[in-house]
Design a protein around this motif. Structure first.
Motif, PDB file in Angstrom:
ATOM      1  N   HIS A 110      40.129  30.111  52.329  1.00 36.97           N
ATOM      2  CA  HIS A 110      39.212  31.096  52.894  1.00 36.97           C
ATOM      3  C   HIS A 110      37.951  30.383  53.379  1.00 36.97           C
ATOM      4  O   HIS A 110      37.259  29.727  52.601  1.00 36.97           O
ATOM      5  CB  HIS A 110      38.830  32.149  51.855  1.00 36.97           C
ATOM      6  N   SER A 111      37.679  30.519  54.666  1.00 34.18           N
ATOM      7  CA  SER A 111      36.499  29.864  55.231  1.00 34.18           C
ATOM      8  C   SER A 111      35.226  30.665  54.965  1.00 34.18           C
ATOM      9  O   SER A 111      34.118  30.138  55.058  1.00 34.18           O
ATOM     10  CB  SER A 111      36.676  29.674  56.744  1.00 34.18           C
ATOM     11  N   ILE A 112      35.391  31.954  54.618  1.00 33.87           N
ATOM     12  CA  ILE A 112      34.240  32.816  54.365  1.00 33.87           C
ATOM     13  C   ILE A 112      33.972  32.867  52.862  1.00 33.87           C
ATOM     14  O   ILE A 112      34.888  33.121  52.076  1.00 33.87           O
ATOM     15  CB  ILE A 112      34.497  34.237  54.903  1.00 33.87           C
ATOM     16  N   PRO A 113      32.732  32.620  52.428  1.00 30.29           N
ATOM     17  CA  PRO A 113      32.411  32.623  50.988  1.00 30.29           C
ATOM     18  C   PRO A 113      32.749  33.958  50.329  1.00 30.29           C
ATOM     19  O   PRO A 113      32.514  35.024  50.898  1.00 30.29           O
ATOM     20  CB  PRO A 113      30.895  32.366  50.972  1.00 30.29           C
ATOM     21  N   GLN A 114      33.320  33.887  49.133  1.00 30.52           N
ATOM     22  CA  GLN A 114      33.671  35.091  48.392  1.00 30.52           C
ATOM     23  C   GLN A 114      32.634  35.370  47.307  1.00 30.52           C
ATOM     24  O   GLN A 114      31.871  34.493  46.906  1.00 30.52           O
ATOM     25  CB  GLN A 114      35.056  34.930  47.762  1.00 30.52           C
ATOM     26  N   LEU A 115      32.634  36.610  46.857  1.00 33.82           N
ATOM     27  CA  LEU A 115      31.735  37.013  45.782  1.00 33.82           C
ATOM     28  C   LEU A 115      32.148  36.290  44.500  1.00 33.82           C
ATOM     29  O   LEU A 115      33.296  36.370  44.080  1.00 33.82           O
ATOM     30  CB  LEU A 115      31.831  38.530  45.589  1.00 33.82           C
ATOM     31  N   GLN A 116      31.231  35.562  43.903  1.00 37.46           N
ATOM     32  CA  GLN A 116      31.551  34.765  42.724  1.00 37.46           C
ATOM     33  C   GLN A 116      31.249  35.492  41.418  1.00 37.46           C
ATOM     34  O   GLN A 116      31.811  35.169  40.377  1.00 37.46           O
ATOM     35  CB  GLN A 116      30.768  33.442  42.765  1.00 37.46           C
ATOM     36  N   SER A 117      30.346  36.451  41.456  1.00 33.82           N
ATOM     37  CA  SER A 117      29.987  37.175  40.239  1.00 33.82           C
ATOM     38  C   SER A 117      29.564  38.600  40.587  1.00 33.82           C
ATOM     39  O   SER A 117      29.197  38.899  41.724  1.00 33.82           O
ATOM     40  CB  SER A 117      28.856  36.455  39.494  1.00 33.82           C
ATOM     41  N   ILE A 118      29.632  39.459  39.595  1.00 33.22           N
ATOM     42  CA  ILE A 118      29.279  40.865  39.772  1.00 33.22           C
ATOM     43  C   ILE A 118      27.768  41.051  39.631  1.00 33.22           C
ATOM     44  O   ILE A 118      27.134  40.474  38.748  1.00 33.22           O
ATOM     45  CB  ILE A 118      30.015  41.727  38.728  1.00 33.22           C
ATOM     46  N   THR A 119      27.198  41.877  40.508  1.00 29.89           N
ATOM     47  CA  THR A 119      25.758  42.138  40.467  1.00 29.89           C
ATOM     48  C   THR A 119      25.432  43.526  39.932  1.00 29.89           C
ATOM     49  O   THR A 119      24.289  43.823  39.621  1.00 29.89           O
ATOM     50  CB  THR A 119      25.146  42.011  41.876  1.00 29.89           C
ATOM     51  N   GLY A 120      26.455  44.399  39.852  1.00 27.55           N
ATOM     52  CA  GLY A 120      26.229  45.756  39.381  1.00 27.55           C
ATOM     53  C   GLY A 120      25.952  46.747  40.495  1.00 27.55           C
ATOM     54  O   GLY A 120      25.585  47.896  40.232  1.00 27.55           O
ATOM     55  N   GLN A 121      26.159  46.330  41.746  1.00 26.98           N
ATOM     56  CA  GLN A 121      25.908  47.218  42.882  1.00 26.98           C
ATOM     57  C   GLN A 121      27.119  47.316  43.809  1.00 26.98           C
ATOM     58  O   GLN A 121      27.004  47.790  44.937  1.00 26.98           O
ATOM     59  CB  GLN A 121      24.691  46.720  43.673  1.00 26.98           C
ATOM     60  N   GLU A 122      28.286  46.903  43.320  1.00 32.09           N
ATOM     61  CA  GLU A 122      29.478  46.860  44.160  1.00 32.09           C
ATOM     62  C   GLU A 122      30.201  48.208  44.230  1.00 32.09           C
ATOM     63  O   GLU A 122      30.137  49.013  43.303  1.00 32.09           O
ATOM     64  CB  GLU A 122      30.463  45.806  43.629  1.00 32.09           C
ATOM     65  N   SER A 123      30.901  48.410  45.344  1.00 32.96           N
ATOM     66  CA  SER A 123      31.820  49.533  45.476  1.00 32.96           C
ATOM     67  C   SER A 123      33.162  49.124  44.879  1.00 32.96           C
ATOM     68  O   SER A 123      33.540  47.945  44.915  1.00 32.96           O
ATOM     69  CB  SER A 123      32.010  49.913  46.947  1.00 32.96           C
ATOM     70  N   LEU A 124      33.892  50.099  44.343  1.00 30.69           N
ATOM     71  CA  LEU A 124      35.158  49.832  43.666  1.00 30.69           C
ATOM     72  C   LEU A 124      36.306  50.543  44.375  1.00 30.69           C
ATOM     73  O   LEU A 124      36.210  51.735  44.683  1.00 30.69           O
ATOM     74  CB  LEU A 124      35.088  50.303  42.213  1.00 30.69           C
ATOM     75  N   PHE A 125      37.389  49.807  44.611  1.00 34.43           N
ATOM     76  CA  PHE A 125      38.563  50.367  45.277  1.00 34.43           C
ATOM     77  C   PHE A 125      39.820  49.990  44.498  1.00 34.43           C
ATOM     78  O   PHE A 125      39.932  48.877  43.979  1.00 34.43           O
ATOM     79  CB  PHE A 125      38.703  49.822  46.704  1.00 34.43           C
ATOM     80  N   PHE A 126      40.766  50.923  44.441  1.00 36.56           N
ATOM     81  CA  PHE A 126      42.076  50.626  43.862  1.00 36.56           C
ATOM     82  C   PHE A 126      43.122  50.735  44.955  1.00 36.56           C
ATOM     83  O   PHE A 126      43.256  51.777  45.601  1.00 36.56           O
ATOM     84  CB  PHE A 126      42.422  51.590  42.728  1.00 36.56           C
ATOM     85  N   LEU A 127      43.851  49.636  45.176  1.00 34.59           N
ATOM     86  CA  LEU A 127      44.926  49.604  46.155  1.00 34.59           C
ATOM     87  C   LEU A 127      46.246  49.491  45.398  1.00 34.59           C
ATOM     88  O   LEU A 127      46.470  48.509  44.681  1.00 34.59           O
ATOM     89  CB  LEU A 127      44.776  48.412  47.107  1.00 34.59           C
ATOM     90  N   LYS A 128      47.070  50.505  45.533  1.00 30.21           N
ATOM     91  CA  LYS A 128      48.336  50.533  44.807  1.00 30.21           C
ATOM     92  C   LYS A 128      49.334  49.558  45.423  1.00 30.21           C
ATOM     93  O   LYS A 128      49.323  49.314  46.631  1.00 30.21           O
ATOM     94  CB  LYS A 128      48.917  51.950  44.822  1.00 30.21           C
ATOM     95  N   ASN A 129      50.185  49.000  44.583  1.00 33.62           N
ATOM     96  CA  ASN A 129      51.158  48.010  45.032  1.00 33.62           C
ATOM     97  C   ASN A 129      52.048  48.561  46.144  1.00 33.62           C
ATOM     98  O   ASN A 129      52.526  49.693  46.074  1.00 33.62           O
ATOM     99  CB  ASN A 129      52.025  47.566  43.857  1.00 33.62           C
ATOM    100  N   SER A 130      52.251  47.754  47.177  1.00 32.80           N
ATOM    101  CA  SER A 130      53.100  48.143  48.308  1.00 32.80           C
ATOM    102  C   SER A 130      53.499  46.886  49.073  1.00 32.80           C
ATOM    103  O   SER A 130      53.002  45.784  48.800  1.00 32.80           O
ATOM    104  CB  SER A 130      52.350  49.098  49.246  1.00 32.80           C
ATOM    105  N   LYS A 131      54.366  47.044  50.056  1.00 35.85           N
ATOM    106  CA  LYS A 131      54.772  45.912  50.890  1.00 35.85           C
ATOM    107  C   LYS A 131      53.614  45.402  51.741  1.00 35.85           C
ATOM    108  O   LYS A 131      53.602  44.244  52.159  1.00 35.85           O
ATOM    109  CB  LYS A 131      55.939  46.330  51.797  1.00 35.85           C
ATOM    110  N   GLU A 132      52.655  46.272  52.001  1.00 39.99           N
ATOM    111  CA  GLU A 132      51.530  45.913  52.865  1.00 39.99           C
ATOM    112  C   GLU A 132      50.344  45.339  52.097  1.00 39.99           C
ATOM    113  O   GLU A 132      49.346  44.937  52.692  1.00 39.99           O
ATOM    114  CB  GLU A 132      51.053  47.155  53.643  1.00 39.99           C
TER     115      GLU A 132
END
Length: 262
Positions: A110-132
């Motif tokens: 990944h060339s784009i830096p990823q979030l390394q730690s939680i800050t307490g201001q993040e949005s949360l999403f659940f993506l259910k298992n699928s082929k996509e």
């Protein structure tokens, strides 16, 4: 999964003492699902310290991740070897199999830096298992500033609690009271995404483009309370300490898990 561990219990006295009052009926239901999820994912106290649950993603350098997925027949925790690679947006590159177990390795750049730690201001999403799901995760990782966690069967509540780390509260939103069963539902597995709130619209757009289900669970917050709203009406407001009572449970309860979520 857990054929011999299909019951668990709660020390109601400790819950009441920690909360300072008796939880209402819906609050009890919420706590049962969080506790049940924790029970299913840590049936033997301390076992996760041995198997390093959730520590199967390694950073090789600032842009390269290696995933190691383990799977075995008859395991009390339903780990999937391929799921570890999914959270870094790729499929396993190498897999070893035996009659009883499987181990898979994946690598992603990944060339784009990823979030390394939680800050307490993040949005949360659940993506259910699928082929996509792999494709959706890969595209979401390209946004940067995200953390993706593997969700095994029944582990959403457990993983949310781990993510909050008894430090950050959660504002969760559901469309119906029955939907809280997703927190410990054995049929629900996929990934949990914590992302900068500014990316919420883009994440939903990526999921829509990939025909991937996407449940916006809510947000983390710096106030150490779990709040749950049903159709924008707050039904639960509990201190995080009620999710982390260390005493051994006593009173047997098993939450009902509907076959379909409404």
């Amino acid at each position: 999964m857990l054929n011999n561990y299909n019951e668990f219990s709660i020390d109601k006295k400790s819950v009441k003492s920690t909360l300072g009052r008796n939880p209402n009926e819906f609050e009890w239901d919420v706590l049962k699902h969080f506790y049940f999820s924790q029970f299913l994912n840590n049936p033997i106290p301390g076992i996760n310290k041995i198997i390093n649950h959730g520590e199967n993603i390694l950073w090789i350098n600032n842009s390269t991740q290696l995933s190691v997925g383990l799977e075995s027949k008859g395991s009390v925790t339903s780990f999937s070897a391929g799921s570890a690679s999914t959270v870094i947006g790729t499929k396993p590159k190498l897999t070893y199999k035996s009659k009883q177990s499987k181990i898979s390795f994946g690598i992603s750049h990944h060339s784009i830096p990823q979030l390394q730690s939680i800050t307490g201001q993040e949005s949360l999403f659940f993506l259910k298992n699928s082929k996509e799901l792999v494709s959706a995760c890969n595209n979401i990782l390209q946004l940067g500033s995200v953390i993706i966690k593997q969700i095994n069967p029944s582990s959403l509540g457990y993983s949310l609690n781990l993510l909050s780390n008894n430090k950050y509260g959660m504002d969760l939103h559901f469309s119906s009271a029955k939907q809280i069963s997703i927190l410990s539902d054995k049929s629900s597995h996929g990934v949990l995404i914590a992302a900068n709130q500014k990316l919420s619209t883009k994440i939903k757009g990526i999921c829509k483009k990939n025909n991937q289900s996407c449940l916006h669970l809510g947000n983390l917050k710096t106030v150490q309370f779990l709040s749950i709203s049903i159709r924008n009406k707050r039904k639960v407001n509990l201190p995080l300490s009620t999710l982390n009572i260390a005493e051994l449970p006593k009173i047997s309860i098993v939450p009902a898990i509907p076959k379909t979520l409404k």
